[in-house]
Design an enzyme around this catalytic site. Sequence first.
Site, PDB file in Angstrom:
ATOM      1  N   GLU A 218      87.521  18.973  73.068  1.00  0.00           N
ATOM      2  CA  GLU A 218      88.656  18.573  74.629  1.00  0.00           C
ATOM      3  C   GLU A 218      90.037  19.626  74.354  1.00  0.00           C
ATOM      4  OE1 GLU A 218      87.823  17.859  77.297  1.00  0.00           O
ATOM      5  OE2 GLU A 218      85.501  16.705  76.752  1.00  0.00           O
ATOM      6  N   CYS A 252      96.542  19.483  79.583  1.00  0.00           N
ATOM      7  CA  CYS A 252      95.691  20.576  80.063  1.00  0.00           C
ATOM      8  C   CYS A 252      95.278  21.234  80.630  1.00  0.00           C
ATOM      9  CB  CYS A 252      94.476  20.252  78.966  1.00  0.00           C
ATOM     10  SG  CYS A 252      93.829  18.666  79.879  1.00  0.00           S
TER      11      CYS A 252
HETATM   12  P1  NAD Z   1      97.254  20.338  68.713  1.00  0.00           P
HETATM   13  O1  NAD Z   1      95.752  21.117  68.661  1.00  0.00           O
HETATM   14  O2  NAD Z   1      98.084  20.723  68.266  1.00  0.00           O
HETATM   15  O3  NAD Z   1      97.495  18.920  67.713  1.00  0.00           O
HETATM   16  C1  NAD Z   1      96.018  17.852  67.956  1.00  0.00           C
HETATM   17  C2  NAD Z   1      96.118  16.996  67.188  1.00  0.00           C
HETATM   18  O4  NAD Z   1      95.424  17.276  65.742  1.00  0.00           O
HETATM   19  C3  NAD Z   1      96.536  16.168  65.982  1.00  0.00           C
HETATM   20  O5  NAD Z   1      97.624  15.023  66.761  1.00  0.00           O
HETATM   21  C4  NAD Z   1      96.939  16.328  64.561  1.00  0.00           C
HETATM   22  O6  NAD Z   1      97.191  15.035  64.193  1.00  0.00           O
HETATM   23  C5  NAD Z   1      95.475  17.208  64.704  1.00  0.00           C
HETATM   24  N1  NAD Z   1      95.250  17.760  63.649  1.00  0.00           N
HETATM   25  C6  NAD Z   1      96.776  19.411  63.344  1.00  0.00           C
HETATM   26  N2  NAD Z   1      96.126  19.994  62.309  1.00  0.00           N
HETATM   27  C7  NAD Z   1      94.771  18.909  62.030  1.00  0.00           C
HETATM   28  C8  NAD Z   1      94.177  19.894  61.201  1.00  0.00           C
HETATM   29  N3  NAD Z   1      93.796  20.410  60.389  1.00  0.00           N
HETATM   30  N4  NAD Z   1      92.964  19.151  60.859  1.00  0.00           N
HETATM   31  C9  NAD Z   1      92.826  17.898  61.794  1.00  0.00           C
HETATM   32  N5  NAD Z   1      93.458  17.520  62.954  1.00  0.00           N
HETATM   33  C10 NAD Z   1      94.584  18.039  62.704  1.00  0.00           C
HETATM   34  O7  NAD Z   1      97.555  19.690  70.011  1.00  0.00           O
HETATM   35  P2  NAD Z   1      98.492  19.143  70.621  1.00  0.00           P
HETATM   36  O8  NAD Z   1      99.895  20.074  70.505  1.00  0.00           O
HETATM   37  O9  NAD Z   1      98.360  17.641  70.519  1.00  0.00           O
HETATM   38  O10 NAD Z   1      98.583  19.309  72.175  1.00  0.00           O
HETATM   39  C11 NAD Z   1      98.276  20.340  73.167  1.00  0.00           C
HETATM   40  C12 NAD Z   1      97.087  20.708  73.092  1.00  0.00           C
HETATM   41  O11 NAD Z   1      95.860  20.437  73.642  1.00  0.00           O
HETATM   42  C13 NAD Z   1      97.059  21.757  74.147  1.00  0.00           C
HETATM   43  O12 NAD Z   1      95.681  23.371  73.877  1.00  0.00           O
HETATM   44  C14 NAD Z   1      96.711  20.869  75.518  1.00  0.00           C
HETATM   45  O13 NAD Z   1      95.629  21.759  76.347  1.00  0.00           O
HETATM   46  C15 NAD Z   1      95.175  20.617  74.659  1.00  0.00           C
HETATM   47  N6  NAD Z   1      95.024  19.424  75.389  1.00  0.00           N
HETATM   48  C16 NAD Z   1      93.719  18.646  76.062  1.00  0.00           C
HETATM   49  C17 NAD Z   1      93.055  18.239  76.473  1.00  0.00           C
HETATM   50  C18 NAD Z   1      91.478  18.359  77.820  1.00  0.00           C
HETATM   51  O14 NAD Z   1      91.665  16.770  78.093  1.00  0.00           O
HETATM   52  N7  NAD Z   1      91.178  18.741  77.311  1.00  0.00           N
HETATM   53  C19 NAD Z   1      93.935  17.347  77.300  1.00  0.00           C
HETATM   54  C20 NAD Z   1      95.429  17.023  76.867  1.00  0.00           C
HETATM   55  C21 NAD Z   1      95.715  18.073  75.751  1.00  0.00           C
END
Ligand code: NAD
Length: 479
Positions: A218, A252
Amino acid sequence: MNGINSDSVAALLEHQQKAHTKQMTVSTAQRRERIQQVINLLVNHHQELVEAIETDFSGRSQGFSIMNDILGSLACLKYTRDNLAPWLENDNRDVFSPYDQLGSTARVEYQPKGSVGIIGTWNAPLYTLLAPLACALGAGNRAILKPSEVTPKTAEVLQKLFKQHIDPLLVSVVTGGVEVSAAFSALPFDHMVFTGSTTVGKKIMAAAANNLVPVTLELGGKSPVVVSESCDLVETCKRLALAKSNNGGQVCVSPDIIYLPRSKLEQVAELLLENFRDFFPHVSNNSDVVPMVNRHHCQRVVDLVEQARAAGCEVRSSHKVDSLSAIVSADQRLPLQLVISPTKNEAIMQEEIFGPALVLLPYDDIHEVITDINSRAKPLALYYFGEDQLELEMVLANTSSGGVSVNDCLMHAAMHDAPFGGVGASGMGHYHGREGFLSFSHQRTVFVAPKHDPRGEWGLLPPHHDQFKAMMSAQVIAD
Ligand code: NAD
């Protein structure tokens, strides 16, 4: 790592998977009862959870968190609880001829996969965990949740509550930073759900590939809005200003780029700012305005706007501020920023904004808009405002996005009885509704052979006689 290391998460997963193997069949009543446990936890402890979110966001209002994360999650859990019975029924299928006449039957059974890993994000710190959990439990699975480290208080309270109220062999919560998420994503789960950015989504998929773990991703993107000549501009701008203010733009499916008829630019800009001011007469210390989650994210949004301004773009603000940067070290509540006609080189045209700023791109011809949308990565959402049905159909037929709302924003993502998810760079797989149940179920085809095996009489058994190839070739026909 709050007392949990990657070995103990691996051990926990192993225990869950063993428990699953011991009891692979989970009745409808058991699934409903498991979902009910999570519903009860949320209903009884929602106050503690929304206080934690308020702390993590330095002031997100409790009312908003109840609406967004508590009621949103409860709605998914209840929808699955109340609708799953018919989804579980075996699905009889037509058997191919002539086996159908010989008494064969075939069906598809929906089996739990086992243990589902769910990595959530901070913007909806409960919803991005519990909405997929509803589908995972509905499909008869167990789960381990990994909340975002950006909202640590919420993660801690959630972990404590699940520990107190739910069997860890059914659902557990593990907390920790990026290194925990990375180790988590490398574990041999039976399915993995990740909510977050496209960049990290690629890493999750790569890690999952080592164990052939199926993934639901997602992700996000720059969701475009097409404002048609045919729309009611006053109502459109009201709905857009409201949608953009939702969670401080940290959604998102938040509108990101607005394509609008060139002649309407002045009117749209004024109406957006005016509506935003009507909703939020002041921004600083206004509890109705959701702050940026932390300084880093606030600075990121301010940088996107300031870089565009420095490159010569016109920027308009809903409220007069001496310096956006000063807000980063104050209460991190930003007024709405409109960035008008940036070029493709500006960072704000490349990165998802994820904050209270909008790009306005005037157009002369709707076909330019379609070409521009298709020149970018496929977005999570697309919005159309207008009454011109032919134009709407043309936009829908010639673009791709995870979902669409017409004459409003965000709404399609709240549909329980329809799949939610991205396409291309905005993700893969779905949750919500029956499609969510299917995502987390193994669809197992069961063929039951007839008593009598006719293949000998048909000349199909080896050793093959001379006519075997001729018999096969005779069936290679186009109708
Ligand atoms: P992000 O991708 O920076 O982080 C998400 C999670 O990924 C973090 O909690 C972190 O623990 C984990 N992470 C980071 N590096 C990693 C790695 N190398 N390996 C495994 N896990 C790792 O995103 P964010 O800043 O937390 O959220 C914002 C993004 O999420 C935006 O792009 C937004 O559009 C998206 N989002 C999507 C939805 C949806 O339902 N499609 C909903 C909410 C947010």
